[in-house]
Design an enzyme around this catalytic site. Structure first.
Site, PDB file in Angstrom:
ATOM      1  N   ASN A  11       0.863  -1.182   0.000  1.00 29.85           N
ATOM      2  CA  ASN A  11       0.000   0.000   0.000  1.00 29.85           C
ATOM      3  C   ASN A  11       0.900   1.233   0.000  1.00 29.85           C
ATOM      4  O   ASN A  11       1.560   1.520   0.996  1.00 29.85           O
ATOM      5  CB  ASN A  11      -0.890  -0.060   1.266  1.00 29.85           C
ATOM      6  CG  ASN A  11      -1.722   1.189   1.446  1.00 29.85           C
ATOM      7  OD1 ASN A  11      -1.809   2.043   0.567  1.00 29.85           O
ATOM      8  ND2 ASN A  11      -2.338   1.307   2.611  1.00 29.85           N
ATOM      9  N   LYS A  13       0.111   4.320  -0.173  1.00 34.95           N
ATOM     10  CA  LYS A  13      -0.471   5.490   0.518  1.00 34.95           C
ATOM     11  C   LYS A  13      -0.188   6.769  -0.290  1.00 34.95           C
ATOM     12  O   LYS A  13      -0.202   6.729  -1.507  1.00 34.95           O
ATOM     13  CB  LYS A  13       0.046   5.568   1.956  1.00 34.95           C
ATOM     14  CG  LYS A  13      -0.187   4.268   2.717  1.00 34.95           C
ATOM     15  CD  LYS A  13       0.063   4.379   4.192  1.00 34.95           C
ATOM     16  CE  LYS A  13      -0.178   3.026   4.862  1.00 34.95           C
ATOM     17  NZ  LYS A  13      -0.025   3.047   6.301  1.00 34.95           N
ATOM     18  N   HIS A  97      -9.487   0.961   4.894  1.00 35.98           N
ATOM     19  CA  HIS A  97      -8.207   1.094   5.587  1.00 35.98           C
ATOM     20  C   HIS A  97      -8.389   1.971   6.828  1.00 35.98           C
ATOM     21  O   HIS A  97      -9.165   2.921   6.814  1.00 35.98           O
ATOM     22  CB  HIS A  97      -7.158   1.713   4.647  1.00 35.98           C
ATOM     23  CG  HIS A  97      -5.784   1.650   5.244  1.00 35.98           C
ATOM     24  ND1 HIS A  97      -5.338   2.586   6.140  1.00 35.98           N
ATOM     25  CD2 HIS A  97      -4.784   0.746   5.100  1.00 35.98           C
ATOM     26  CE1 HIS A  97      -4.109   2.258   6.524  1.00 35.98           C
ATOM     27  NE2 HIS A  97      -3.749   1.146   5.898  1.00 35.98           N
ATOM     28  N   GLU A  99      -6.741   4.260   8.059  1.00 35.30           N
ATOM     29  CA  GLU A  99      -6.529   5.707   7.866  1.00 35.30           C
ATOM     30  C   GLU A  99      -7.773   6.358   7.268  1.00 35.30           C
ATOM     31  O   GLU A  99      -8.074   7.520   7.550  1.00 35.30           O
ATOM     32  CB  GLU A  99      -5.275   5.939   7.006  1.00 35.30           C
ATOM     33  CG  GLU A  99      -4.009   5.713   7.834  1.00 35.30           C
ATOM     34  CD  GLU A  99      -2.813   5.186   7.061  1.00 35.30           C
ATOM     35  OE1 GLU A  99      -2.799   5.294   5.822  1.00 35.30           O
ATOM     36  OE2 GLU A  99      -1.894   4.652   7.715  1.00 35.30           O
ATOM     37  N   GLU A 169      -5.445  -5.395  10.498  1.00 35.41           N
ATOM     38  CA  GLU A 169      -4.404  -4.403  10.750  1.00 35.41           C
ATOM     39  C   GLU A 169      -4.680  -3.687  12.061  1.00 35.41           C
ATOM     40  O   GLU A 169      -5.447  -2.721  12.090  1.00 35.41           O
ATOM     41  CB  GLU A 169      -4.372  -3.376   9.615  1.00 35.41           C
ATOM     42  CG  GLU A 169      -4.086  -3.974   8.259  1.00 35.41           C
ATOM     43  CD  GLU A 169      -3.511  -2.925   7.325  1.00 35.41           C
ATOM     44  OE1 GLU A 169      -2.364  -3.088   6.908  1.00 35.41           O
ATOM     45  OE2 GLU A 169      -4.204  -1.940   7.028  1.00 35.41           O
ATOM     46  N   GLY A 175       2.533   1.620  10.944  1.00 34.95           N
ATOM     47  CA  GLY A 175       3.527   2.691  10.836  1.00 34.95           C
ATOM     48  C   GLY A 175       4.242   3.008  12.139  1.00 34.95           C
ATOM     49  O   GLY A 175       4.894   4.038  12.261  1.00 34.95           O
ATOM     50  N   SER A 215       3.399  -2.711  10.346  1.00 33.03           N
ATOM     51  CA  SER A 215       4.848  -2.798  10.530  1.00 33.03           C
ATOM     52  C   SER A 215       5.451  -4.132  10.071  1.00 33.03           C
ATOM     53  O   SER A 215       6.375  -4.659  10.691  1.00 33.03           O
ATOM     54  CB  SER A 215       5.227  -2.495  11.982  1.00 33.03           C
ATOM     55  OG  SER A 215       4.817  -1.177  12.313  1.00 33.03           O
TER      56      SER A 215
HETATM   57  P1  PGA Z   1       2.840  -0.128   7.747  1.00 32.89           P
HETATM   58  O1  PGA Z   1       1.378   0.119   7.147  1.00 32.89           O
HETATM   59  O2  PGA Z   1       3.365  -1.382   7.099  1.00 32.89           O
HETATM   60  O3  PGA Z   1       3.638   1.082   7.386  1.00 32.89           O
HETATM   61  O4  PGA Z   1       2.672  -0.307   9.217  1.00 32.89           O
HETATM   62  C1  PGA Z   1       0.488  -0.933   6.924  1.00 32.89           C
HETATM   63  C2  PGA Z   1      -0.795  -0.423   6.330  1.00 32.89           C
HETATM   64  O5  PGA Z   1      -1.245   0.675   6.693  1.00 32.89           O
HETATM   65  O6  PGA Z   1      -1.411  -1.099   5.485  1.00 32.89           O
END
Ligand code: PGA
Length: 252
Positions: A11, A13, A97, A99, A169, A175, A215
């Site tokens: 992803n 982003k 997601h 976010e 997730e 992140g 992560s």
């Molecule tokens: P990350 O993000 O691997 O940077 O933790 C995962 C995601 O948001 O899908």
């Protein structure tokens, strides 16, 4: 155990403009062996979807949008439909997601509407769910996840959901560098499979791919993939560089 082909998804982003996305897609295509026995997917920004799809046309790497709208057309300024995403050459779409849920008002109801529209347009949906730190500390993890699955998938039959992918997730792991422990991940994934079995169908639950996200990096992917109910990963930060993403894809 059901024979589920692993899916490693990146992803991107809000990263990489068109030129950067094309260059990166080309580099990934070279770095990832064409005969790899895992499914690979990347999710560029909307503006890079068409050029990246063109660039990966003959490659096994699938392309996804990071979000979509549930209507097909009309006066919805700024929105993108599932058909439009398909018309770029995409086969997949990420829905719900965290976010989007945290910062853009996504709810289980909008996830459900988007999921229905994605499936009727023939897109493979990657439906994201996950508890916040607060919810985990309050011991509400399982309750929150069950609601997200039941509401998100509501009104759809097992046959309609046959292509759907779930991505667990935990919000606190995204992140942050804090990956959930293998025990936590396996416990949640087994629980999610049971929710799908009880709420929909056992065969669907056995066949459904459940990805872990939060992560994930080349250093922890192997132990996650060794877990019985983990069928792949949704990767953010570590999907932005050729070496780290191709390392994750070649976790075996
Ligand atoms: P990350 O993000 O691997 O940077 O933790 C995962 C995601 O948001 O899908």
């Amino acid at each position: 155990m059901a024979n589920r082909t692993p899916l490693i998804a990146g992803n991107w982003k809000l990263h990489k403009d068109c030129a950067e996305s094309i260059a990166f897609a080309e580099a990934l295509n070279k770095a990832i062996p064409a005969d790899i026995d895992v499914d690979v997917m990347v999710a560029p920004t909307f503006t890079a979807l068409y050029p990246v799809c063109e660039c990966l046309k003959t490659s096994p790497i699938a392309v996804a949008a990071q979000d979509m709208f549930w209507e097909t057309k009309g006066a919805w300024t700024g929105e993108i439909s599932a058909e439009m995403i398909r018309s770029c050459g995409c086969t997949h779409v990420i829905i719900g997601h965290s976010e989007r849920r945290q910062f853009f008002g996504e709810t289980d109801e909008t996830v459900n509407a988007k999921l229905k529209a994605a499936l009727s347009a023939g897109l493979i949906p990657v439906i994201c769910i996950g508890e916040t730190d607060e919810e985990r500390k309050a011991e509400k993890t399982f309750e929150v996840l069950e609601t997200q699955v039941k509401m998100g998938l509501k009104g759809l039959s097992a046959a309609e959901l046959s292509s759907a992918v779930l991505a667990y997730e935990p919000v606190w792991a995204i992140g942050t560098g804090n990956t959930a422990t293998p025990e936590m991940v396996q416990e949640v994934h087994a629980f999610l499979r049971k929710v799908v079995a009880d709420g929909f169908q056992k065969e669907l639950a056995n066949a459904m791919r459940i990805l872990y996200g939060g992560s994930v990096k080349s250093g922890n992917i192997a132990e996650l993939m060794a877990l019985e109910d983990v069928d792949g990963a949704l990767v953010g930060g570590a999907s932005l560089e050729t070496e780290s993403f191709s390392g994750i894809v070649r976790y075996k």
